[in-house]
Design a protein around this motif. Structure first.
Motif, PDB file in Angstrom:
ATOM      1  N   CYS A  99       0.830  -1.201   0.000  1.00 64.09           N
ATOM      2  CA  CYS A  99       0.000   0.000   0.000  1.00 64.09           C
ATOM      3  C   CYS A  99       0.862   1.248   0.000  1.00 64.09           C
ATOM      4  O   CYS A  99       1.872   1.316   0.706  1.00 64.09           O
ATOM      5  CB  CYS A  99      -0.923   0.011   1.216  1.00 64.09           C
ATOM      6  SG  CYS A  99      -2.222   1.223   0.989  1.00 64.09           S
ATOM      7  N   ASN A 101      -0.506   4.262   0.635  1.00 60.89           N
ATOM      8  CA  ASN A 101      -1.190   5.281   1.446  1.00 60.89           C
ATOM      9  C   ASN A 101      -0.765   5.180   2.910  1.00 60.89           C
ATOM     10  O   ASN A 101      -0.118   4.220   3.318  1.00 60.89           O
ATOM     11  CB  ASN A 101      -2.697   5.092   1.354  1.00 60.89           C
ATOM     12  CG  ASN A 101      -3.222   5.408  -0.026  1.00 60.89           C
ATOM     13  OD1 ASN A 101      -2.717   6.313  -0.684  1.00 60.89           O
ATOM     14  ND2 ASN A 101      -4.195   4.643  -0.483  1.00 60.89           N
ATOM     15  N   CYS A 103      -3.047   5.495   5.918  1.00 61.34           N
ATOM     16  CA  CYS A 103      -4.250   5.651   6.735  1.00 61.34           C
ATOM     17  C   CYS A 103      -3.837   5.236   8.146  1.00 61.34           C
ATOM     18  O   CYS A 103      -3.376   4.102   8.341  1.00 61.34           O
ATOM     19  CB  CYS A 103      -5.352   4.741   6.208  1.00 61.34           C
ATOM     20  SG  CYS A 103      -5.530   4.856   4.418  1.00 61.34           S
ATOM     21  N   CYS A 106      -4.676   1.727   9.860  1.00 63.01           N
ATOM     22  CA  CYS A 106      -4.569   0.485   9.094  1.00 63.01           C
ATOM     23  C   CYS A 106      -3.168  -0.131   9.174  1.00 63.01           C
ATOM     24  O   CYS A 106      -2.169   0.567   8.990  1.00 63.01           O
ATOM     25  CB  CYS A 106      -4.933   0.770   7.640  1.00 63.01           C
ATOM     26  SG  CYS A 106      -4.755  -0.679   6.591  1.00 63.01           S
ATOM     27  N   LYS A 219      -5.002   8.294  -1.422  1.00 63.29           N
ATOM     28  CA  LYS A 219      -6.220   8.306  -0.603  1.00 63.29           C
ATOM     29  C   LYS A 219      -6.368   9.592   0.216  1.00 63.29           C
ATOM     30  O   LYS A 219      -7.422   9.846   0.798  1.00 63.29           O
ATOM     31  CB  LYS A 219      -6.218   7.076   0.323  1.00 63.29           C
ATOM     32  CG  LYS A 219      -7.558   6.786   0.979  1.00 63.29           C
ATOM     33  CD  LYS A 219      -7.588   5.383   1.554  1.00 63.29           C
ATOM     34  CE  LYS A 219      -8.723   5.188   2.533  1.00 63.29           C
ATOM     35  NZ  LYS A 219      -8.730   3.830   3.103  1.00 63.29           N
TER      36      LYS A 219
HETATM   37 FE1  SF4 Z   1      -3.853   1.151   2.364  1.00 59.82          FE
HETATM   38 FE2  SF4 Z   1      -5.424   2.786   3.721  1.00 59.82          FE
HETATM   39 FE3  SF4 Z   1      -6.524   0.747   2.363  1.00 59.82          FE
HETATM   40 FE4  SF4 Z   1      -5.028   0.356   4.555  1.00 59.82          FE
HETATM   41  S1  SF4 Z   1      -7.037   1.343   4.431  1.00 59.82           S
HETATM   42  S2  SF4 Z   1      -4.954  -0.798   2.666  1.00 59.82           S
HETATM   43  S3  SF4 Z   1      -3.436   1.966   4.366  1.00 59.82           S
HETATM   44  S4  SF4 Z   1      -5.435   2.499   1.539  1.00 59.82           S
END
Ligand code: SF4
Ligand code: SAM
Length: 473
Positions: A99, A101, A103, A106, A219
Motif C-alpha cells: 500500500c 497510502n 491511513c 490500518c 487516498k
Molecule cells: Fe492502504 Fe489505507 Fe486501504 Fe489500509 S485502508 S490498505 S493503508 S489504503
C-alpha cells in the motif's frame, strides 16, 4: 441530469460535494425529537419508504431509553418483514497488502515497517480459493491495498483466476471487490471480469477529520474517494457498496453521511448502494491512533437499528471484526450479510498451522469461528444461512430493492434459493449434526411456502441429493 464526476477533476474549480458537513450538523443540532415523531418515522420506514435526512436526525436524537427501545423494535420488525430469517454468508480473501497510502488506523499503511508485505502469486491465489471451496464457501470478497501493482488489469485477472477454480463440488459464484477507487477506464476493465459488488468505504464523511487520518498517498484526496462510486456507475458498475469506519468521527455524523451518500446515488443513477458497511476500528499492527470517537456496543446497536430504518432496502454487512457475541446480538436489528470462517492474514486459508499474526494482516478480527460453527449457530437460532447468488447471475440487479418492493419476491425466490444453497452445503460439507439440524430448519421453512412452490423446492432438493448442483429460481 447525470452527475459527472469528471468535472470535479478540473484544477482550481472547488468541488461542490454532495456532502455538506455544515448542513449535516445543522440537521443534527436543530432537529427536535418527540415520541410521536419517532413513532411516525418508524411507521414510514415500515411502510417501505426511505427516510430523509431530517427524519434520520430525529432518530439519532432520540436518546430516551424508551424511544431507543422503540427504534430497536422497529428495526427488528422491519428486518423480519423484509428479509425474513435468511442471512447471506461470504468470506474475505486478501490478495495483496502492499500500500502506498498512510491511513493511520490500518496495518497495511506504507509507513508501517512491521507489516510483512505480500501479494499472492497466481498459484497461491488458486490454493486459497481451493481451501475456501473445501469449506463450502460460494461468495468471496477480494481485498487489495492501494498500490500501483494492483492495477485494474491485475484485479480483473485475480477475479478471473478465482472464478476458474473448481474443486470437487466447489466453485465461487460471486466475487465482490474491496479495492482502491479507480478511474472510469479502470472500472470498465474490472467490470468485464464479472464482479459482483465494488466496495469503497469513505471511512469518514467529515472532510477535515478525513485529512487528519489520511496524511499521504492517493487516498489523501477526499473528493477522489467520495466520487469513486460515481465513476463506477459511469463505467457501468451499478452494484456498489459504501461504508464508514466507525470511530474516526462522531457516529451520528457518519450515519447521516452514509444516508446522504445513498440518496445521492439513488438520485443520480436510480439505484442506491447494494450494501452498507460500518466497521468499527480494531487493533492493527503498530496501531497508534488518536480518536475521541470510539463507540460503545450500546451506541453501535443504535447505529445499526437507525440505519436499518433509514435505508430499508439496502443490504447491511457486519464482519468478523466484531466478536461472536456482538454479532449474534446485532444481526436481529437489520444485518443481511456476515462473513464466516474468515482468515485475513495473507495466504492463511491454505496454511494449516496457527495463522494469527497481526503483522501479516490489516487488523485483528474477533470472530474466528470456522464457517460450520457459524452455520450451526445460525441454524440453532432458526435462521437460514444462504449462499444464494441467483439474482446477480440472472442479471436481477437491485435485488434488495426487489425483495422489498416486488410483492411476494422473497417467498417466491429468496427463501427457496436460500434453502437450495443451504441444502448443497449440508450435503457437501456439513458434519452429521449440522446436517440434521439444517434439514429440520429446511423442513420448517418449506411449510411457509405455497403448496406448488414447496413441491418444486422439494423436487430440486432431491435432485441436489442425487448429485446435481447450482439449482435456483
Ligand atoms: Fe492502504 Fe489505507 Fe486501504 Fe489500509 S485502508 S490498505 S493503508 S489504503
Ligand atoms: N485499500 C483499500 C481501501 O483503502 O479502500 C481496501 C481497504 S481495506 C482492505 C477495507 C476497509 O477496512 C477499509 O476501507 C477500512 O474501512 C477498514 N479498516 C482499515 N483498518 C481497520 C482497522 N484497524 N480496524 C477495522 N477496520 C479497518
Amino acid at each position: 441530469m447525470q452527475f459527472t464526476p469528471e468535472k470535479y477533476r478540473v484544477p482550481d474549480i472547488p468541488m461542490q460535494p454532495f456532502i455538506d458537513a455544515e448542513e449535516i450538523w445543522q440537521y443534527l443540532n436543530n432537529t427536535s425529537c418527540s415520541a410521536d415523531k419517532v413513532k411516525d418515522i418508524i411507521d414510514k420506514s415500515l411502510s417501505k419508504e426511505r427516510l430523509n435526512l431530517e427524519e434520520v436526525a430525529t432518530l439519532i436524537n432520540a436518546t430516551d431509553t424508551d424511544l431507543i427501545e422503540q427504534i430497536k423494535e422497529g428495526a427488528k420488525l422491519l428486518k423480519q418483514n423484509i428479509y425474513g430469517n435468511r442471512i447471506v454468508l461470504f468470506a474475505p480473501l486478501y490478495v495483496g497488502n502492499r500500500c502506498s497510502n498512510n491511513c493511520d488506523y490500518c496495518g497495511f499503511r506504507a509507513s508501517n515497517k512491521a507489516q510483512v508485505r505480500k501479494t499472492l502469486t497466481n498459484d497461491e491465489l488458486i490454493k486459497e480459493v481451493e481451501a475456501l471451496e473445501d469449506e463450502g464457501q460460494k461468495r468471496l470478497i477480494l481485498v487489495f491495498g492501494e498500490h500501483a501493482e494492483y492495477s485494474p488489469e491485475f484485479i480483473a485477472d485475480s477475479v478471473r483466476t478465482a472464478y476458474s477454480v473448481k474443486k470437487g463440488n466447489g466453485e465461487i459464484r460471486r466475487l465482490n471487490i474491496n479495492a482502491a477507487p479507480l478511474d472510469i477506464e479502470g472500472y470498465k476493465i474490472v467490470k468485464k471480469s464479472g464482479i459482483g459488488t465494488y466496495q469503497v468505504f469513505q471511512e469518514t464523511y467529515h472532510p477535515e477529520i478525513y485529512k487528519k487520518h489520511h496524511t499521504s498517498g492517493r487516498k489523501a484526496d477526499y473528493n477522489w474517494r467520495l466520487t469513486a462510486l460515481d465513476r463506477a456507475q459511469e463505467a457501468g458498475i451499478d452494484d456498489v457498496g459504501i461504508g464508514a469506519l466507525i470511530g474516526l468521527y462522531d457516529w451520528r455524523f457518519e450515519v447521516m453521511g452514509l444516508v446522504r451518500h445513498t440518496n445521492h446515488l439513488e438520485a443520480c443513477y436510480n439505484i442506491g448502494p447494494h450494501t452498507i458497511s460500518f466497521p468499527r476500528i480494531k487493533d492493527a499492527s503498530n496501531l497508534n491512533i488518536e480518536s475521541n470517537y470510539f463507540i460503545s456496543d450500546e451506541d453501535f446497536v443504535r447505529l445499526v437499528a437507525i440505519l436499518r430504518l433509514a435505508v430499508p432496502y439496502t443490504g447491511m454487512i457486519l464482519t468478523a471484526r466484531e466478536p461472536a457475541i456482538v454479532r449474534d446480538e446485532i444481526i436481529q436489528y437489520g444485518i443481511s450479510q456476515i462473513d464466516g470462517g474468515s482468515k485475513i492474514e495473507l495466504g492463511s486459508y491454505s496454511f494449516k498451522g496457527n495463522s494469527h499474526n497481526i503483522d501479516r494482516s490489516q487488523f485483528q478480527i474477533s470472530d474466528d469461528r470456522p464457517l460450520n460453527d457459524i452455520i450451526d449457530e445460525l441454524l440453532e437460532q432458526d435462521m437460514i444461512p444462504s449462499f444464494c447468488t441467483a439474482c446477480y447471475r440472472l442479471g436481477r440487479t437491485g435485488e434488495h430493492f426487489m425483495e422489498f418492493s416486488v410483492p411476494g419476491f422473497i417467498k417466491r425466490f429468496c427463501t427457496p434459493n436460500a434453502i437450495l444453497t443451504l441444502a448443497e452445503y449440508l450435503f457437501d460439507y456439513a458434519p452429521e449434526q449440522t446436517r440434521l439440524k439444517g434439514m429440520m430448519v429446511i423442513e420448517n421453512n418449506l411449510k411457509s411456502l405455497s403448496a406448488n412452490l414447496e413441491k418444486e423446492v422439494k423436487e430440486k432438493i432431491s435432485r441436489i441429493e442425487m448429485g446435481e448442483r447450482d439449482l435456483y429460481f
